[in-house]
Design a protein around this motif. Structure first.
Motif, PDB file in Angstrom:
ATOM      1  N   LYS A   3       1.519  -8.867  -7.888  1.00 18.03           N
ATOM      2  CA  LYS A   3       1.128  -8.984  -6.539  1.00 18.03           C
ATOM      3  C   LYS A   3       0.683  -7.726  -5.765  1.00 18.03           C
ATOM      4  O   LYS A   3      -0.314  -7.589  -5.287  1.00 18.03           O
ATOM      5  CB  LYS A   3       2.146  -9.459  -5.344  1.00 18.03           C
ATOM      6  CG  LYS A   3       2.889 -10.827  -6.076  1.00 18.03           C
ATOM      7  CD  LYS A   3       4.052 -11.352  -5.361  1.00 18.03           C
ATOM      8  CE  LYS A   3       5.112 -10.409  -4.763  1.00 18.03           C
ATOM      9  NZ  LYS A   3       6.246 -10.104  -5.996  1.00 18.03           N
ATOM     10  N   SER A   4       1.452  -6.676  -5.890  1.00 19.14           N
ATOM     11  CA  SER A   4       1.127  -5.334  -5.111  1.00 19.14           C
ATOM     12  C   SER A   4       0.079  -4.914  -5.999  1.00 19.14           C
ATOM     13  O   SER A   4      -0.792  -4.219  -5.255  1.00 19.14           O
ATOM     14  CB  SER A   4       2.499  -4.364  -5.123  1.00 19.14           C
ATOM     15  OG  SER A   4       3.348  -4.744  -4.321  1.00 19.14           O
ATOM     16  N   CYS A  33      -2.847  -6.221  -4.635  1.00 21.64           N
ATOM     17  CA  CYS A  33      -3.378  -5.824  -3.358  1.00 21.64           C
ATOM     18  C   CYS A  33      -4.095  -4.366  -3.360  1.00 21.64           C
ATOM     19  O   CYS A  33      -4.882  -4.198  -2.845  1.00 21.64           O
ATOM     20  CB  CYS A  33      -2.276  -5.729  -2.494  1.00 21.64           C
ATOM     21  SG  CYS A  33      -2.379  -5.691  -0.693  1.00 21.64           S
ATOM     22  N   ARG A  34      -3.287  -3.586  -4.255  1.00 15.27           N
ATOM     23  CA  ARG A  34      -3.999  -2.324  -4.175  1.00 15.27           C
ATOM     24  C   ARG A  34      -5.320  -2.309  -5.132  1.00 15.27           C
ATOM     25  O   ARG A  34      -6.112  -1.166  -4.741  1.00 15.27           O
ATOM     26  CB  ARG A  34      -2.789  -1.426  -4.569  1.00 15.27           C
ATOM     27  CG  ARG A  34      -1.412  -1.451  -4.164  1.00 15.27           C
ATOM     28  CD  ARG A  34      -0.411  -0.861  -4.898  1.00 15.27           C
ATOM     29  NE  ARG A  34      -0.484   0.666  -5.191  1.00 15.27           N
ATOM     30  CZ  ARG A  34      -0.077   1.746  -4.364  1.00 15.27           C
ATOM     31  NH1 ARG A  34       0.493   1.503  -3.089  1.00 15.27           N
ATOM     32  NH2 ARG A  34      -0.190   2.848  -4.697  1.00 15.27           N
ATOM     33  N   PHE A  65       1.357  -0.312   3.924  1.00 15.26           N
ATOM     34  CA  PHE A  65       2.299  -0.401   2.993  1.00 15.26           C
ATOM     35  C   PHE A  65       3.921  -0.612   3.398  1.00 15.26           C
ATOM     36  O   PHE A  65       4.084  -0.821   4.498  1.00 15.26           O
ATOM     37  CB  PHE A  65       2.439   1.172   2.360  1.00 15.26           C
ATOM     38  CG  PHE A  65       1.034   1.494   2.030  1.00 15.26           C
ATOM     39  CD1 PHE A  65       0.518   1.534   0.604  1.00 15.26           C
ATOM     40  CD2 PHE A  65       0.028   2.280   2.798  1.00 15.26           C
ATOM     41  CE1 PHE A  65      -0.676   2.002   0.200  1.00 15.26           C
ATOM     42  CE2 PHE A  65      -1.105   2.817   2.453  1.00 15.26           C
ATOM     43  CZ  PHE A  65      -1.441   2.726   1.192  1.00 15.26           C
ATOM     44  N   GLN A  66       4.707  -0.799   2.313  1.00  9.31           N
ATOM     45  CA  GLN A  66       6.025  -1.044   2.463  1.00  9.31           C
ATOM     46  C   GLN A  66       6.649   0.176   3.327  1.00  9.31           C
ATOM     47  O   GLN A  66       7.381   0.100   4.337  1.00  9.31           O
ATOM     48  CB  GLN A  66       6.564  -1.078   1.009  1.00  9.31           C
ATOM     49  CG  GLN A  66       7.975  -1.446   1.085  1.00  9.31           C
ATOM     50  CD  GLN A  66       8.496  -1.731  -0.309  1.00  9.31           C
ATOM     51  OE1 GLN A  66       7.550  -2.061  -1.147  1.00  9.31           O
ATOM     52  NE2 GLN A  66       9.657  -1.694  -0.606  1.00  9.31           N
ATOM     53  N   ASP A  96       1.029  -4.659   2.177  1.00 12.09           N
ATOM     54  CA  ASP A  96       1.722  -4.960   0.752  1.00 12.09           C
ATOM     55  C   ASP A  96       3.285  -4.769   1.220  1.00 12.09           C
ATOM     56  O   ASP A  96       3.840  -3.628   1.441  1.00 12.09           O
ATOM     57  CB  ASP A  96       1.164  -3.671  -0.126  1.00 12.09           C
ATOM     58  CG  ASP A  96       2.054  -3.811  -1.531  1.00 12.09           C
ATOM     59  OD1 ASP A  96       2.688  -4.595  -1.771  1.00 12.09           O
ATOM     60  OD2 ASP A  96       2.096  -2.485  -2.253  1.00 12.09           O
ATOM     61  N   GLU A  97       3.810  -5.793   1.054  1.00  6.90           N
ATOM     62  CA  GLU A  97       5.289  -6.036   1.626  1.00  6.90           C
ATOM     63  C   GLU A  97       5.470  -5.068   2.873  1.00  6.90           C
ATOM     64  O   GLU A  97       6.661  -4.297   2.778  1.00  6.90           O
ATOM     65  CB  GLU A  97       6.293  -5.607   0.379  1.00  6.90           C
ATOM     66  CG  GLU A  97       5.882  -6.478  -1.042  1.00  6.90           C
ATOM     67  CD  GLU A  97       7.042  -6.525  -1.719  1.00  6.90           C
ATOM     68  OE1 GLU A  97       8.138  -6.052  -1.745  1.00  6.90           O
ATOM     69  OE2 GLU A  97       6.771  -7.016  -2.988  1.00  6.90           O
ATOM     70  N   VAL A 127       0.903  -9.680   0.861  1.00  4.47           N
ATOM     71  CA  VAL A 127       2.083  -9.742  -0.119  1.00  4.47           C
ATOM     72  C   VAL A 127       3.329  -9.616   0.657  1.00  4.47           C
ATOM     73  O   VAL A 127       3.646  -8.627   1.045  1.00  4.47           O
ATOM     74  CB  VAL A 127       1.901  -8.603  -1.233  1.00  4.47           C
ATOM     75  CG1 VAL A 127       3.045  -8.609  -2.137  1.00  4.47           C
ATOM     76  CG2 VAL A 127       0.584  -8.525  -1.840  1.00  4.47           C
TER      77      VAL A 127
END
Length: 258
Positions: free
Chosen positions: A56-57, A60-61, A99-100, A177-178, A208
């Motif tokens: 998933k990440s 996204c990236r 980002f996270q 991303d999360e 995500v």
């Protein structure tokens, strides 16, 4: 209203903003993205969910080229992803990323964090950038924190500043991303509420997340990934009430019935 489910064949490419065609990516022997085909339309909110390590990440990236791909093609607004240099910086401005971890500049104030990219990449003058910055900090509910430094803010506030910073570039699409996974539980909702509002305002978003409530309420489409592949792609109602694959059923039974 959620969009009616679209099959890949009938997506109007004129409305497509992000298109991935047959994208593959390896990390050493690990095949993290396997023949990924995905089209994201303007104004669509696509939530990507799946077990840890499903790709998933990385997916996204790859959309803003933080991860390079081995083969396949990715287009943003009809143009292939540039490899590097000035064009890549322009692409990253068009493709906002949250980002996270918040990745704010610790030695700059909240307002400076939100104006820096506008001035350097979008070439806005400082006064216009600050006006826009304050509007966006207000929009995400942290206007009163403008002159503080990131360390003086809670995690939820820092993440909302990171969202404002990405929005300040007037991106065509936002990648998350999360964005809530590093936050304390009581701060998650304040970030999700900002994201819900962006979705209502028509921002194109790829998210995500493990937050199933957000997926149910804000997504037009759920993309379920496992083992580097897209296993299911459907409306939230359909996915949560009637998952078709064993992988999705297994995943949902684990997360929805703790």
């Amino acid at each position: 209203m959620p969009h009616p489910e679209k099959t890949r064949a009938d997506v109007d490419t004129g409305n497509a903003l992000v298109v991935l065609k047959n994208v593959d990516k390896h990390f050493g022997a690990l095949h993290v993205l396997q023949s990924i085909d995905l089209t994201i339309d303007r104004g669509e909110v696509v939530v990507v969910i799946g077990p840890s390590g499903s790709g998933k990440s990385t997916l996204c990236r790859a959309i803003n080229r933080l991860e390079t791909i081995d083969s396949g093609e990715i287009f943003v607004d009809g143009r292939p992803l540039p490899a590097e240099g000035r064009e890549l910086a322009g692409l990253r401005a068009d493709v906002g990323m949250v980002f996270q971890s918040f990745n704010l500049f610790a030695h700059k104030t909240v307002l400076e964090n939100v104006t820096l990219g506008q001035i350097r990449v979008r070439k806005k003058d400082k006064k216009a950038a600050e006006t826009r910055g304050r509007q966006l900090l207000d929009r995400v509910g942290v206007a009163s924190q403008a002159d503080k430094y990131p360390a003086q803010l809670s995690g939820g506030q820092q993440q909302r500043v990171a969202i404002a910073r990405a929005l300040a570039m007037d991106p065509k699409v936002m990648l998350f991303d999360e964005p809530t996974s590093a936050l304390d539980p009581e701060m998650i909702n304040e970030v999700l509420e900002v994201m819900q509002q962006l979705a209502r305002d028509g921002m194109t978003m790829v998210v995500v997340t493990h937050e199933m409530g957000f997926a149910r309420s804000a997504a037009n489409r759920v993309v379920f990934m496992a083992d580097g592949r897209i296993v299911e792609e459907t409306t939230p109602d359909e996915f949560f009430s009637n998952p078709r694959s064993e992988r999705a059923k297994d995943f949902l039974s684990k997360i929805l019935h703790h």
